[in-house]
Each structure stands twice: as structure tokens, then as C-alpha cells.
Design an enzyme around this catalytic site. Structure first.
Site, short mmCIF file in Angstrom:
data_model
loop_
_atom_site.label_atom_id
_atom_site.label_comp_id
_atom_site.label_asym_id
_atom_site.label_seq_id
_atom_site.Cartn_x
_atom_site.Cartn_y
_atom_site.Cartn_z
N CYS A 117 0.36 -0.77 0.39
CA CYS A 117 -0.03 -0.08 0.40
C CYS A 117 1.13 1.33 0.10
O CYS A 117 0.31 2.25 -0.27
CB CYS A 117 -0.88 0.22 1.14
SG CYS A 117 -2.09 -1.22 1.48
N HIS A 257 -4.48 6.86 2.77
CA HIS A 257 -3.79 5.69 2.08
C HIS A 257 -5.81 5.39 2.93
O HIS A 257 -6.11 5.54 3.68
CB HIS A 257 -3.54 5.15 3.06
CG HIS A 257 -3.56 3.31 2.30
ND1 HIS A 257 -3.77 2.63 1.22
CD2 HIS A 257 -3.85 1.74 3.18
CE1 HIS A 257 -3.69 1.36 1.36
NE2 HIS A 257 -3.48 0.98 1.89
N ASN A 287 -10.08 -0.46 -1.05
CA ASN A 287 -8.84 -0.46 -0.21
C ASN A 287 -8.16 -1.07 -1.88
O ASN A 287 -8.18 -2.08 -1.84
CB ASN A 287 -8.44 -0.63 0.48
CG ASN A 287 -7.13 -1.02 0.56
OD1 ASN A 287 -5.72 -0.78 0.24
ND2 ASN A 287 -6.42 -1.82 1.84
O1 UT7 Z 1 -3.85 -1.61 3.68
C1 UT7 Z 1 -3.72 -1.86 4.77
C2 UT7 Z 1 -4.01 -3.56 5.07
N1 UT7 Z 1 -4.99 -4.08 6.29
C3 UT7 Z 1 -5.66 -2.72 6.69
O2 UT7 Z 1 -5.24 -1.78 6.92
C4 UT7 Z 1 -6.19 -3.51 7.67
C5 UT7 Z 1 -6.56 -3.29 9.26
N2 UT7 Z 1 -7.78 -3.92 9.76
C6 UT7 Z 1 -9.20 -3.48 9.49
O3 UT7 Z 1 -9.37 -2.62 8.85
C7 UT7 Z 1 -9.97 -4.65 11.01
O4 UT7 Z 1 -8.91 -4.86 11.56
C8 UT7 Z 1 -10.31 -5.39 9.63
C9 UT7 Z 1 -11.96 -4.71 9.08
C10 UT7 Z 1 -9.89 -6.73 9.20
C11 UT7 Z 1 -12.02 -6.02 10.81
O5 UT7 Z 1 -12.46 -5.27 11.89
P1 UT7 Z 1 -12.09 -5.51 13.63
O6 UT7 Z 1 -13.04 -4.75 13.87
O7 UT7 Z 1 -10.96 -5.04 14.06
O8 UT7 Z 1 -13.05 -6.65 13.83
P2 UT7 Z 1 -12.42 -8.56 14.58
O9 UT7 Z 1 -11.80 -8.99 13.62
O10 UT7 Z 1 -12.17 -7.53 15.93
O11 UT7 Z 1 -13.61 -8.93 14.19
C12 UT7 Z 1 -15.12 -8.52 15.43
C13 UT7 Z 1 -15.96 -8.99 14.99
C14 UT7 Z 1 -15.96 -10.89 15.06
O12 UT7 Z 1 -16.95 -11.20 15.41
P3 UT7 Z 1 -17.35 -12.10 17.42
O13 UT7 Z 1 -15.72 -13.02 17.70
O14 UT7 Z 1 -17.19 -10.88 18.28
O15 UT7 Z 1 -18.37 -12.52 17.33
C15 UT7 Z 1 -15.65 -10.98 14.40
O16 UT7 Z 1 -15.73 -12.79 13.50
O17 UT7 Z 1 -16.86 -8.91 14.08
C16 UT7 Z 1 -17.29 -10.40 13.69
N3 UT7 Z 1 -16.27 -9.73 11.89
C17 UT7 Z 1 -17.24 -9.43 11.16
N4 UT7 Z 1 -18.57 -9.87 11.09
C18 UT7 Z 1 -19.84 -9.45 9.47
C19 UT7 Z 1 -15.39 -9.23 11.31
N5 UT7 Z 1 -15.29 -9.87 9.97
C20 UT7 Z 1 -16.35 -9.64 9.50
C21 UT7 Z 1 -17.09 -9.18 8.15
N6 UT7 Z 1 -18.68 -9.50 8.59
N7 UT7 Z 1 -16.78 -9.01 7.47
#
Ligand code: UT7
Length: 337
Positions: A117, A257, A287
């Protein structure tokens, strides 16, 4: 002798026409419009449909067409092409060569640069080095990705985020006090486990086994990446603005970004910059890795004024990150996309 600066004299961009909406994505993987909107800030992302039979060089050609519609430079005057991408057309030859050939830039040496990125900022820095050294006068920096080809649409931790787009900036030498004034770029290779694509390289060349294990797709520890993105972009911006005497009052634009709206909001709030000075289009484009910053700059180009202080900031796999300070070099006339 006056100091030579490298200044952006034109910007072009292109995103594929197909819009993959949250509603459609919710039919492919277990997610929802509500979750994606709230946790990431994306409503739809642009995707290059596989049946189009083209890759990132096609998006680059379209971005160059867009640039040339405003700045009709002579392709034969381009001396170097730096193409920042993680999704080249092929492993060999490099994509910059293919683009040079297709667009008639036959006098340029052309190579790809891999910084995920952060590719656009790394590319600008390489181009700046070529120009301020006095060796070259016109360098094309292309940056973009077709992340849809390395995205696992069964993995809801990654597939809502990623998209496809490409941008291009023409860098030229000037002795006026405009252009890339400063930059801070960093990397930390101790983070492979948090954001990677393990398959297809020299450690795990593609085999039936690597494909069975889905190693051809990007994987990430979202939370770890999220935290590092905020702290790294903020510290790069703080260091850069401090040493250039920039404050929230004399910074005209922040171009971050576009990985997650919550990351952008956190950086903006730590820098205490008014949100109307921040370019944000993640909602409609997602992204596209190296493509996000030039795509945003293209969208805001008509608002940028000559002399504006612009900060670009990025974070990506590697980890790689940084911030670049531009003093904008022109007022655009006819630049609506
Ligand atoms: O370009 C550079 C590369 N990447 C990034 O910059 C990404 C940086 N990270 C992020 O943007 C975020 O961490 C994510 C979008 C990937 C994930 O969001 P989060 O708020 O950190 O979610 P999480 O992984 O902590 O998950 C929270 C909950 C979980 O459920 P439980 O365990 O609380 O019941 C996940 O299973 O949300 C659930 N979850 C989803 N639910 C619906 C995770 N992804 C999804 C989804 N839809 N797509």
C-alpha cells in the site's frame, strides 16, 4: 545554482467500472452492509472482472490516458517509469516495461517497485531522487493494484476491504519552490505474519498443495495491522510536519491511504486536522493498495491550488509506511474525472 525540486505536473487515475456492493458481497460471504459500513466505512468497491482478460497494466494505460487528456506530454520525453504494484501482470517481465511499450514511452527505463500500500509514496521518493540528482527531468510514477485477484472471497476478514484501481503522476524537474519538499519513509520486516501472501514466491512456489491451502491469497491479522497503521501513520506525519513547520492551520490537505475509515478518523483526530481538509473516498472505492492515494488526489485535483501544503500518508504490508510533504505545483483547469 538554484535547487532542483521534483514537482507533480499532472495526475491521472482509473478504477474499473464494476461496483461490488456490500449487498452483493453479503451473498458471497457471511457479512452485512451494516457491519462493513460501521467497521470499515466501505459501501462498494471497484473490481476488474476476471472475464475482461486484462490486468493492472490495463488500468495503468487508462490512468495514463486520463493524465494525457489534461497534460499532453510527449511519451518519448519520459526517461524513467516506476510502477509500484504488488499485482503485476506477470512475474516476468515487469509491468512497467509492458506499459512503456503500450504507451509509446520508448526512451524510458522501466521497472516495478514492491511496497504494497505504500507503493505510491515509495515511488514518488525514487522519482524525486532521480530528478533532484540532476540526471533525469521527467519520471512517471504509476501505482495501483488489482487486489481482487489475490483476495479470498471466502475470508470475511479481508474481502470486504480490498479493491482495484491505478493512478499515475508525472514528475518533472523545476527550480521553483514547489514539489516534493520532504518525506519520511520507513519499513519493518518483522511483521510478515500479520499481513502477507505466502504462496507464489520463491519460498512457496505455486503447486496444487499451495493452492489447496489458499496461500495465493492475502491474509492478515486485522487488529494488529489496524493498530500499527494508526500509530505509524500518525508518527510519520507528526515528525514530517514538525520538521517542516507545518501546523493544522497551514496544512491545506491530508491525503491518507484508504484502508479503513476508522483508521483515517483516528489519524485525523490525533493530528487535530479539520475533516474537510482530508480526502476520503473509501466509501465508493475501497482499498486498492498502492492505488488509493493517487486515486484520491485525482478526485480532489480540481480543489488543490498552487502552493497548497499537502501531506500524503500511508501504511501497508512489510510493514511499510510513511508521509510525504508536497507543495502543490499547479491550478488545474478542466480536471473533472
Ligand atoms: O491496507 C492495509 C491492510 N489492511 C488494513 O489496514 C486492515 C486493518 N484492519 C482492519 O481494518 C480491521 O481490523 C478489520 C476490518 C479487518 C476487522 O475489523 P475489526 O473491527 O478489527 O473486527 P474483528 O476482527 O475484531 O472482529 C470483530 C467481530 C468478530 O466477531 P465476534 O468474535 O466478536 O463474535 C468477527 O468474527 O466481527 C466479526 N467479523 C465480521 N462480521 C461481519 C469480522 N469480519 C466480519 C465481517 N462481517 N466482514
Amino acid at each position: 545554482m538554484s535547487k532542483i525540486h521534483a514537482v507533480i505536473t499532472g495526475i491521472g487515475a482509473y478504477a474499473p467500472r464494476y461496483r461490488l456492493t456490500n449487498a452483493e458481497l453479503s451473498t458471497i460471504v457471511d457479512t452485512s452492509d451494516e457491519w462493513i459500513t460501521k467497521r470499515i466505512g466501505i459501501k462498494e468497491r471497484r473490481i476488474l472482472k476476471p472475464d475482461e482478460g486484462v490486468g493492472i497494466s490495463y488500468l495503468a494505460e487508462k490512468a495514463i490516458e486520463d493524465l494525457k487528456s489534461k497534460n499532453n506530454f510527449n511519451p518519448l520525453e519520459i526517461e524513467a517509469i516506476v510502477f509500484a504494484t504488488t499485482t503485476p501482470d506477470y512475474m516476468l517481465p515487469n509491468t512497467a516495461c509492458l506499459v512503456a511499450y503500450k504507451t509509446g514511452m520508448n526512451n524510458a527505463f522501466a521497472f516495478d517497485l514492491s511496497a504494497a500500500c505504500s507503493g505510491f509514496l515509495y515511488g514518488l521518493e525514487v522519482g524525486r531522487g532521480f530528478i533532484v540528482s540532476g540526471i533525469y527531468k521527467k519520471v512517471l510514477v504509476i501505482a495501483g493494484d488489482v487486489l481482487s485477484v489475490i483476495t479470498n472471497y471466502k475470508d470475511r476478514n479481508t474481502c470486504p476491504i480490498f479493491s482495484d484501481a491505478c493512478g499515475v503522476a508525472l514528475l518533472e524537474a523545476t527550480t521553483e519552490d514547489f514539489g516534493i519538499m520532504d518525506s519520511i519513509l520507513r519499513s519493518d520486516g518483522n511483521s510478515l505474519e500479520y499481513l502477507n501472501m505466502y504462496g507464489g514466491g520463491s519460498v512457496n512456489p505455486s503447486t496444487h498443495e499451495t493452492i489447496d491451502k489458499d496461500l495465493q491469497y492475502i491474509r492478515q491479522e486485522g487488529k494488529v495491522v489496524f493498530k500499527h497503521a494508526i500509530t505509524s501513520m500518525t508518527s510519520a506525519c507528526e515528525e514530517l510536519t514538525k520538521r517542516n513547520n507545518l501546523t493544522k492551520d497551514n496544512i491545506d490537505w491530508l491525503v491518507p491511504h484508504q484502508a479503513n475509515l476508522r483508521i483515517i478518523d483516528a489519524v485525523v483526530s490525533r493530528m487535530d486536522i479539520p475533516r474537510e481538509k482530508v480526502t476520503i473516498n473509501i466509501e465508493n472505492y475501497g482499498n486498492s493498495s498502492a492505488g488509493t492515494i493517487p486515486l484520491c488526489m485525482r478526485e480532489w485535483e480540481s480543489k488543490f491550488r498552487k502552493g497548497d501544503n499537502i501531506i500524503l500518508t500511508t501504511f501497508g504490508a512489510g510493514f511499510t509506511w510513511g508521509a510525504t510533504y508536497l507543495k502543490w505545483g499547479y491550478n488545474s483547469t478542466n480536471s473533472e474525472q
